[in-house]
Design a protein around this motif. Structure first.
Motif, PDB file in Angstrom:
ATOM      1  N   GLU A 142     129.673  12.318  13.258  1.00  0.00           N
ATOM      2  CA  GLU A 142     131.067  12.416  13.702  1.00  0.00           C
ATOM      3  C   GLU A 142     131.974  13.102  12.695  1.00  0.00           C
ATOM      4  O   GLU A 142     133.007  13.651  13.062  1.00  0.00           O
ATOM      5  CB  GLU A 142     131.606  11.024  14.024  1.00  0.00           C
ATOM      6  CG  GLU A 142     130.931  10.376  15.227  1.00  0.00           C
ATOM      7  CD  GLU A 142     131.508   9.007  15.531  1.00  0.00           C
ATOM      8  OE1 GLU A 142     132.421   8.590  14.799  1.00  0.00           O
ATOM      9  OE2 GLU A 142     131.047   8.374  16.482  1.00  0.00           O
ATOM     10  N   ALA A 143     131.604  13.071  11.421  1.00  0.00           N
ATOM     11  CA  ALA A 143     132.487  13.653  10.401  1.00  0.00           C
ATOM     12  C   ALA A 143     132.518  15.176  10.484  1.00  0.00           C
ATOM     13  O   ALA A 143     133.472  15.809  10.041  1.00  0.00           O
ATOM     14  CB  ALA A 143     132.033  13.221   9.018  1.00  0.00           C
ATOM     15  N   LYS A 144     131.488  15.772  11.066  1.00  0.00           N
ATOM     16  CA  LYS A 144     131.405  17.229  11.138  1.00  0.00           C
ATOM     17  C   LYS A 144     131.832  17.720  12.519  1.00  0.00           C
ATOM     18  O   LYS A 144     131.027  18.223  13.295  1.00  0.00           O
ATOM     19  CB  LYS A 144     129.988  17.694  10.818  1.00  0.00           C
ATOM     20  CG  LYS A 144     129.548  17.375   9.399  1.00  0.00           C
ATOM     21  CD  LYS A 144     128.145  17.895   9.129  1.00  0.00           C
ATOM     22  CE  LYS A 144     127.699  17.572   7.710  1.00  0.00           C
ATOM     23  NZ  LYS A 144     126.321  18.064   7.446  1.00  0.00           N
ATOM     24  N   LEU A 145     133.098  17.568  12.826  1.00  0.00           N
ATOM     25  CA  LEU A 145     133.613  18.005  14.113  1.00  0.00           C
ATOM     26  C   LEU A 145     133.715  19.530  14.141  1.00  0.00           C
ATOM     27  O   LEU A 145     134.236  20.141  13.220  1.00  0.00           O
ATOM     28  CB  LEU A 145     134.989  17.389  14.376  1.00  0.00           C
ATOM     29  CG  LEU A 145     135.025  15.856  14.485  1.00  0.00           C
ATOM     30  CD1 LEU A 145     136.461  15.379  14.654  1.00  0.00           C
ATOM     31  CD2 LEU A 145     134.180  15.391  15.654  1.00  0.00           C
ATOM     32  N   LEU A 146     133.213  20.110  15.233  1.00  0.00           N
ATOM     33  CA  LEU A 146     133.213  21.564  15.377  1.00  0.00           C
ATOM     34  C   LEU A 146     134.086  21.981  16.548  1.00  0.00           C
ATOM     35  O   LEU A 146     134.198  21.248  17.540  1.00  0.00           O
ATOM     36  CB  LEU A 146     131.779  22.058  15.602  1.00  0.00           C
ATOM     37  CG  LEU A 146     130.781  21.799  14.468  1.00  0.00           C
ATOM     38  CD1 LEU A 146     129.371  22.189  14.918  1.00  0.00           C
ATOM     39  CD2 LEU A 146     131.172  22.560  13.210  1.00  0.00           C
ATOM     40  N   PRO A 147     134.716  23.151  16.454  1.00  0.00           N
ATOM     41  CA  PRO A 147     135.540  23.627  17.580  1.00  0.00           C
ATOM     42  C   PRO A 147     134.678  23.914  18.800  1.00  0.00           C
ATOM     43  O   PRO A 147     133.631  24.552  18.698  1.00  0.00           O
ATOM     44  CB  PRO A 147     136.193  24.903  17.036  1.00  0.00           C
ATOM     45  CG  PRO A 147     135.309  25.338  15.914  1.00  0.00           C
ATOM     46  CD  PRO A 147     134.724  24.099  15.323  1.00  0.00           C
ATOM     47  N   ARG A 148     135.132  23.449  19.954  1.00  0.00           N
ATOM     48  CA  ARG A 148     134.394  23.614  21.205  1.00  0.00           C
ATOM     49  C   ARG A 148     135.325  24.088  22.308  1.00  0.00           C
ATOM     50  O   ARG A 148     136.528  23.851  22.272  1.00  0.00           O
ATOM     51  CB  ARG A 148     133.746  22.292  21.639  1.00  0.00           C
ATOM     52  CG  ARG A 148     132.596  21.838  20.794  1.00  0.00           C
ATOM     53  CD  ARG A 148     132.045  20.509  21.287  1.00  0.00           C
ATOM     54  NE  ARG A 148     130.831  20.112  20.587  1.00  0.00           N
ATOM     55  CZ  ARG A 148     130.190  18.970  20.788  1.00  0.00           C
ATOM     56  NH1 ARG A 148     130.657  18.099  21.666  1.00  0.00           N
ATOM     57  NH2 ARG A 148     129.084  18.709  20.114  1.00  0.00           N
ATOM     58  N   ALA A 149     134.717  24.705  23.315  1.00  0.00           N
ATOM     59  CA  ALA A 149     135.466  25.051  24.527  1.00  0.00           C
ATOM     60  C   ALA A 149     135.682  23.793  25.355  1.00  0.00           C
ATOM     61  O   ALA A 149     134.972  22.793  25.186  1.00  0.00           O
ATOM     62  CB  ALA A 149     134.701  26.096  25.338  1.00  0.00           C
ATOM     63  N   ARG A 150     136.636  23.845  26.247  1.00  0.00           N
ATOM     64  CA  ARG A 150     136.910  22.721  27.134  1.00  0.00           C
ATOM     65  C   ARG A 150     135.702  22.438  28.023  1.00  0.00           C
ATOM     66  O   ARG A 150     134.936  23.322  28.371  1.00  0.00           O
ATOM     67  CB  ARG A 150     138.125  23.026  28.014  1.00  0.00           C
ATOM     68  CG  ARG A 150     139.422  23.231  27.256  1.00  0.00           C
ATOM     69  CD  ARG A 150     140.042  21.929  26.846  1.00  0.00           C
ATOM     70  NE  ARG A 150     140.494  21.165  28.009  1.00  0.00           N
ATOM     71  CZ  ARG A 150     140.858  19.881  27.970  1.00  0.00           C
ATOM     72  NH1 ARG A 150     140.780  19.216  26.857  1.00  0.00           N
ATOM     73  NH2 ARG A 150     141.278  19.282  29.047  1.00  0.00           N
ATOM     74  N   GLN A 151     135.554  21.167  28.423  1.00  0.00           N
ATOM     75  CA  GLN A 151     134.416  20.797  29.264  1.00  0.00           C
ATOM     76  C   GLN A 151     134.453  21.508  30.612  1.00  0.00           C
ATOM     77  O   GLN A 151     133.406  21.857  31.165  1.00  0.00           O
ATOM     78  CB  GLN A 151     134.385  19.275  29.459  1.00  0.00           C
ATOM     79  CG  GLN A 151     133.992  18.518  28.208  1.00  0.00           C
ATOM     80  CD  GLN A 151     133.963  17.019  28.431  1.00  0.00           C
ATOM     81  OE1 GLN A 151     134.835  16.468  29.098  1.00  0.00           O
ATOM     82  NE2 GLN A 151     132.967  16.360  27.874  1.00  0.00           N
ATOM     83  N   ASN A 152     135.650  21.710  31.163  1.00  0.00           N
ATOM     84  CA  ASN A 152     135.732  22.398  32.447  1.00  0.00           C
ATOM     85  C   ASN A 152     135.252  23.841  32.332  1.00  0.00           C
ATOM     86  O   ASN A 152     134.681  24.410  33.267  1.00  0.00           O
ATOM     87  CB  ASN A 152     137.160  22.363  33.004  1.00  0.00           C
ATOM     88  CG  ASN A 152     138.107  23.274  32.251  1.00  0.00           C
ATOM     89  OD1 ASN A 152     138.466  22.984  31.113  1.00  0.00           O
ATOM     90  ND2 ASN A 152     138.503  24.379  32.851  1.00  0.00           N
ATOM     91  N   VAL A 153     135.448  24.454  31.171  1.00  0.00           N
ATOM     92  CA  VAL A 153     135.000  25.828  30.943  1.00  0.00           C
ATOM     93  C   VAL A 153     133.471  25.881  30.944  1.00  0.00           C
ATOM     94  O   VAL A 153     132.869  26.780  31.562  1.00  0.00           O
ATOM     95  CB  VAL A 153     135.560  26.372  29.610  1.00  0.00           C
ATOM     96  CG1 VAL A 153     134.945  27.733  29.271  1.00  0.00           C
ATOM     97  CG2 VAL A 153     137.080  26.488  29.694  1.00  0.00           C
ATOM     98  N   ILE A 154     132.829  24.927  30.280  1.00  0.00           N
ATOM     99  CA  ILE A 154     131.369  24.880  30.244  1.00  0.00           C
ATOM    100  C   ILE A 154     130.811  24.631  31.645  1.00  0.00           C
ATOM    101  O   ILE A 154     129.823  25.249  32.067  1.00  0.00           O
ATOM    102  CB  ILE A 154     130.885  23.790  29.274  1.00  0.00           C
ATOM    103  CG1 ILE A 154     131.390  24.080  27.859  1.00  0.00           C
ATOM    104  CG2 ILE A 154     129.370  23.699  29.289  1.00  0.00           C
ATOM    105  CD1 ILE A 154     130.951  25.423  27.294  1.00  0.00           C
TER     106      ILE A 154
END
Length: 248
Positions: free
Chosen positions: A173-185
Protein backbone atom coordinates in the motif's frame (compact mmCIF):
# COMPACT_ATOMS: atom_id res chain seq x y z
CA UNK A 1 -30.92 -26.06 -34.87
CA UNK A 2 -31.84 -27.94 -37.98
CA UNK A 3 -33.23 -25.02 -40.01
CA UNK A 4 -34.46 -21.45 -39.95
CA UNK A 5 -38.04 -22.71 -40.19
CA UNK A 6 -37.54 -24.74 -36.99
CA UNK A 7 -36.50 -21.61 -35.13
CA UNK A 8 -39.50 -19.73 -36.41
CA UNK A 9 -41.89 -22.47 -35.37
CA UNK A 10 -40.29 -22.86 -31.96
CA UNK A 11 -40.54 -19.13 -31.35
CA UNK A 12 -44.23 -19.31 -32.21
CA UNK A 13 -44.79 -22.16 -29.75
CA UNK A 14 -42.91 -20.35 -26.99
CA UNK A 15 -44.97 -17.23 -27.66
CA UNK A 16 -48.19 -19.26 -27.36
CA UNK A 17 -47.02 -20.76 -24.08
CA UNK A 18 -46.13 -17.37 -22.60
CA UNK A 19 -49.42 -15.82 -23.69
CA UNK A 20 -51.54 -18.76 -22.59
CA UNK A 21 -51.87 -17.65 -18.97
CA UNK A 22 -53.73 -14.53 -20.14
CA UNK A 23 -56.19 -16.53 -22.21
CA UNK A 24 -59.58 -17.85 -21.11
CA UNK A 25 -58.54 -21.50 -21.31
CA UNK A 26 -57.61 -21.79 -17.63
CA UNK A 27 -54.34 -23.62 -18.36
CA UNK A 28 -56.04 -26.74 -19.72
CA UNK A 29 -53.85 -29.83 -19.65
CA UNK A 30 -54.55 -30.99 -23.20
CA UNK A 31 -53.67 -27.63 -24.78
CA UNK A 32 -50.49 -27.09 -22.79
CA UNK A 33 -49.33 -30.66 -23.25
CA UNK A 34 -49.81 -30.23 -27.00
CA UNK A 35 -47.67 -27.09 -26.95
CA UNK A 36 -45.02 -28.84 -24.86
CA UNK A 37 -44.96 -31.72 -27.36
CA UNK A 38 -44.25 -29.25 -30.16
CA UNK A 39 -41.62 -27.49 -28.09
CA UNK A 40 -39.85 -30.72 -27.14
CA UNK A 41 -39.32 -31.63 -30.80
CA UNK A 42 -36.40 -29.24 -30.71
CA UNK A 43 -34.95 -30.08 -27.29
CA UNK A 44 -32.27 -32.34 -28.75
CA UNK A 45 -31.03 -29.42 -30.86
CA UNK A 46 -30.28 -27.54 -27.65
CA UNK A 47 -28.79 -30.55 -25.88
CA UNK A 48 -31.20 -30.19 -22.95
CA UNK A 49 -33.75 -32.54 -21.46
CA UNK A 50 -37.31 -32.46 -22.69
CA UNK A 51 -39.84 -30.79 -20.44
CA UNK A 52 -42.34 -32.97 -18.57
CA UNK A 53 -45.16 -31.97 -16.24
CA UNK A 54 -44.52 -33.57 -12.87
CA UNK A 55 -47.65 -35.24 -11.47
CA UNK A 56 -49.14 -34.44 -9.05
CA UNK A 57 -47.01 -31.32 -8.36
CA UNK A 58 -47.73 -29.64 -11.70
CA UNK A 59 -51.38 -30.67 -12.08
CA UNK A 60 -54.46 -29.43 -10.25
CA UNK A 61 -56.49 -31.75 -8.05
CA UNK A 62 -58.89 -32.46 -10.93
CA UNK A 63 -56.08 -33.34 -13.32
CA UNK A 64 -57.70 -31.23 -16.03
CA UNK A 65 -55.69 -28.05 -15.52
CA UNK A 66 -52.07 -27.16 -14.87
CA UNK A 67 -51.24 -25.61 -11.50
CA UNK A 68 -49.39 -22.30 -11.17
CA UNK A 69 -46.28 -24.26 -10.11
CA UNK A 70 -46.44 -26.35 -13.28
CA UNK A 71 -46.94 -23.32 -15.47
CA UNK A 72 -44.03 -21.49 -13.82
CA UNK A 73 -41.79 -24.53 -14.41
CA UNK A 74 -42.82 -24.51 -18.08
CA UNK A 75 -42.06 -20.78 -18.39
CA UNK A 76 -38.62 -21.33 -16.82
CA UNK A 77 -37.94 -24.00 -19.43
CA UNK A 78 -39.03 -21.79 -22.33
CA UNK A 79 -36.86 -18.95 -21.04
CA UNK A 80 -33.91 -21.33 -21.00
CA UNK A 81 -34.64 -22.23 -24.63
CA UNK A 82 -34.87 -18.56 -25.56
CA UNK A 83 -31.56 -17.70 -23.91
CA UNK A 84 -29.81 -20.53 -25.76
CA UNK A 85 -31.44 -19.47 -29.05
CA UNK A 86 -30.36 -15.88 -28.56
CA UNK A 87 -26.78 -16.98 -27.93
CA UNK A 88 -26.83 -19.17 -31.04
CA UNK A 89 -28.27 -16.34 -33.14
CA UNK A 90 -25.59 -13.90 -31.96
CA UNK A 91 -22.88 -16.40 -32.86
CA UNK A 92 -24.38 -16.88 -36.33
CA UNK A 93 -24.64 -13.18 -37.15
CA UNK A 94 -21.91 -11.87 -39.44
CA UNK A 95 -19.83 -8.95 -38.26
CA UNK A 96 -22.02 -5.93 -38.81
CA UNK A 97 -20.69 -2.97 -40.70
CA UNK A 98 -21.20 0.38 -39.07
CA UNK A 99 -23.89 2.63 -40.44
CA UNK A 100 -22.63 5.24 -42.86
CA UNK A 101 -23.85 7.87 -40.39
CA UNK A 102 -21.35 6.51 -37.83
CA UNK A 103 -18.39 6.38 -40.22
CA UNK A 104 -16.78 9.55 -38.86
CA UNK A 105 -17.64 9.05 -35.20
CA UNK A 106 -14.90 8.43 -32.65
CA UNK A 107 -15.71 7.63 -29.03
CA UNK A 108 -13.49 9.47 -26.55
CA UNK A 109 -12.95 7.45 -23.37
CA UNK A 110 -11.75 9.75 -20.63
CA UNK A 111 -11.34 10.16 -16.90
CA UNK A 112 -11.24 13.35 -14.84
CA UNK A 113 -8.65 15.18 -16.91
CA UNK A 114 -10.83 17.88 -18.47
CA UNK A 115 -7.94 19.37 -20.43
CA UNK A 116 -7.15 16.06 -22.12
CA UNK A 117 -10.81 15.51 -22.96
CA UNK A 118 -11.18 19.00 -24.44
CA UNK A 119 -7.96 18.74 -26.43
CA UNK A 120 -9.07 15.41 -27.91
CA UNK A 121 -12.46 16.85 -28.82
CA UNK A 122 -10.92 19.91 -30.50
CA UNK A 123 -8.32 17.83 -32.33
CA UNK A 124 -10.97 15.60 -33.89
CA UNK A 125 -13.31 18.47 -34.73
CA UNK A 126 -10.44 20.30 -36.40
CA UNK A 127 -9.94 17.53 -38.97
CA UNK A 128 -13.64 16.99 -39.66
CA UNK A 129 -14.29 13.95 -37.46
CA UNK A 130 -17.08 13.66 -34.91
CA UNK A 131 -16.02 13.05 -31.29
CA UNK A 132 -18.50 11.21 -29.07
CA UNK A 133 -18.27 12.18 -25.39
CA UNK A 134 -20.76 10.28 -23.28
CA UNK A 135 -21.51 13.08 -20.82
CA UNK A 136 -22.53 15.36 -23.71
CA UNK A 137 -25.02 12.91 -25.19
CA UNK A 138 -28.76 13.07 -24.27
CA UNK A 139 -29.83 10.68 -21.49
CA UNK A 140 -33.37 9.90 -22.76
CA UNK A 141 -34.24 7.99 -19.60
CA UNK A 142 -31.43 5.45 -20.03
CA UNK A 143 -29.19 3.99 -17.35
CA UNK A 144 -25.46 4.72 -17.64
CA UNK A 145 -24.64 1.34 -19.18
CA UNK A 146 -27.57 1.60 -21.63
CA UNK A 147 -26.43 5.05 -22.65
CA UNK A 148 -22.84 3.88 -23.05
CA UNK A 149 -23.79 0.93 -25.28
CA UNK A 150 -26.07 3.11 -27.42
CA UNK A 151 -23.41 5.71 -28.18
CA UNK A 152 -20.57 3.18 -28.43
CA UNK A 153 -21.76 2.31 -31.94
CA UNK A 154 -18.65 3.79 -33.57
CA UNK A 155 -15.79 2.48 -35.71
CA UNK A 156 -12.95 3.80 -33.54
CA UNK A 157 -12.22 4.68 -29.91
CA UNK A 158 -9.64 7.07 -28.51
CA UNK A 159 -8.83 6.10 -24.91
CA UNK A 160 -7.21 8.69 -22.65
CA UNK A 161 -5.32 7.01 -19.81
CA UNK A 162 -4.64 9.92 -17.48
CA UNK A 163 -3.35 9.80 -13.87
CA UNK A 164 -6.66 10.40 -12.09
CA UNK A 165 -6.43 7.70 -9.38
CA UNK A 166 -3.73 5.98 -7.37
CA UNK A 167 -3.50 2.35 -6.28
CA UNK A 168 -1.35 -0.56 -5.21
CA UNK A 169 -1.45 -4.21 -4.18
CA UNK A 170 -2.84 -4.89 -0.70
CA UNK A 171 0.57 -5.93 0.58
CA UNK A 172 2.25 -2.90 -0.99
CA UNK A 173 0.00 0.00 0.00
CA UNK A 174 2.88 2.41 0.59
CA UNK A 175 3.83 2.36 -3.10
CA UNK A 176 0.78 4.00 -4.61
CA UNK A 177 1.04 4.47 -8.37
CA UNK A 178 -0.92 6.79 -10.67
CA UNK A 179 -3.75 4.94 -12.42
CA UNK A 180 -6.51 5.66 -14.89
CA UNK A 181 -10.09 5.72 -13.65
CA UNK A 182 -11.83 2.35 -13.35
CA UNK A 183 -14.49 3.38 -15.85
CA UNK A 184 -11.73 4.09 -18.39
CA UNK A 185 -10.28 0.59 -17.97
CA UNK A 186 -13.77 -0.94 -18.28
CA UNK A 187 -14.55 0.99 -21.47
CA UNK A 188 -11.12 0.18 -22.90
CA UNK A 189 -11.82 -3.54 -22.49
CA UNK A 190 -15.29 -3.10 -24.00
CA UNK A 191 -13.93 -1.44 -27.13
CA UNK A 192 -11.12 -3.98 -27.49
CA UNK A 193 -13.81 -6.67 -27.61
CA UNK A 194 -16.21 -4.72 -29.81
CA UNK A 195 -13.87 -3.05 -32.29
CA UNK A 196 -10.63 -5.02 -32.07
CA UNK A 197 -7.34 -3.60 -30.84
CA UNK A 198 -6.50 -2.13 -34.25
CA UNK A 199 -9.46 0.25 -33.92
CA UNK A 200 -8.63 1.44 -30.43
CA UNK A 201 -5.91 4.01 -29.77
CA UNK A 202 -4.54 4.23 -26.21
CA UNK A 203 -3.04 7.55 -25.22
CA UNK A 204 -1.07 7.62 -21.96
CA UNK A 205 -0.31 10.81 -20.06
CA UNK A 206 2.87 10.88 -17.94
CA UNK A 207 3.65 7.70 -16.01
CA UNK A 208 0.25 6.05 -15.68
CA UNK A 209 0.38 2.44 -14.52
CA UNK A 210 -0.51 0.13 -17.42
CA UNK A 211 -2.84 -2.79 -16.70
CA UNK A 212 -0.95 -6.10 -16.89
CA UNK A 213 -3.40 -7.50 -19.50
CA UNK A 214 -2.37 -4.80 -21.99
CA UNK A 215 1.22 -4.22 -20.88
CA UNK A 216 2.55 -5.42 -24.25
CA UNK A 217 0.32 -3.22 -26.39
CA UNK A 218 2.05 -0.29 -28.06
CA UNK A 219 0.54 3.01 -26.96
CA UNK A 220 1.16 6.71 -27.54
CA UNK A 221 2.37 8.78 -24.60
CA UNK A 222 2.68 12.49 -23.91
CA UNK A 223 3.63 14.77 -21.03
CA UNK A 224 1.47 17.89 -21.04
CA UNK A 225 -0.63 18.34 -24.18
CA UNK A 226 -2.07 16.12 -26.91
CA UNK A 227 -0.55 18.53 -29.43
CA UNK A 228 2.75 16.80 -28.67
CA UNK A 229 1.51 13.62 -30.37
CA UNK A 230 -1.10 14.84 -32.84
CA UNK A 231 0.85 13.58 -35.86
CA UNK A 232 1.04 10.11 -34.30
CA UNK A 233 -2.71 10.22 -33.68
CA UNK A 234 -3.30 11.25 -37.30
CA UNK A 235 -1.31 8.19 -38.43
CA UNK A 236 -3.50 5.91 -36.30
CA UNK A 237 -6.69 7.46 -37.65
CA UNK A 238 -5.49 7.21 -41.24
CA UNK A 239 -4.53 3.56 -40.72
CA UNK A 240 -8.06 2.94 -39.42
CA UNK A 241 -9.51 4.22 -42.70
CA UNK A 242 -10.52 7.77 -41.78
CA UNK A 243 -10.22 10.39 -44.49
CA UNK A 244 -9.30 13.88 -43.26
CA UNK A 245 -7.01 16.84 -43.83
CA UNK A 246 -4.21 16.79 -41.21
CA UNK A 247 -3.21 20.38 -42.08
CA UNK A 248 -6.42 21.89 -40.69
Amino acid sequence: MSSKLDKTRLNQVIKQIKEYEDSNDYLKVDILESLVLNMNKYSKDFDIEEFEFDAPLHYSSTGKTISSVGYRALIDHTELLESIMNEMNSNEKPVQKHNQSNSNKIFIVHGRDEQAKLEAEVLLHRIGLEPIILSLMPNRGMTIIEKFIKYADVKFALVLLTPDDVGALNEDEAKLLPRARQNVIFELGYFYGKLGRDNVCCVVKSKVEIHSDIAGVVYTSYSNSLDEIKMELYKELAAAGFVFNPLK
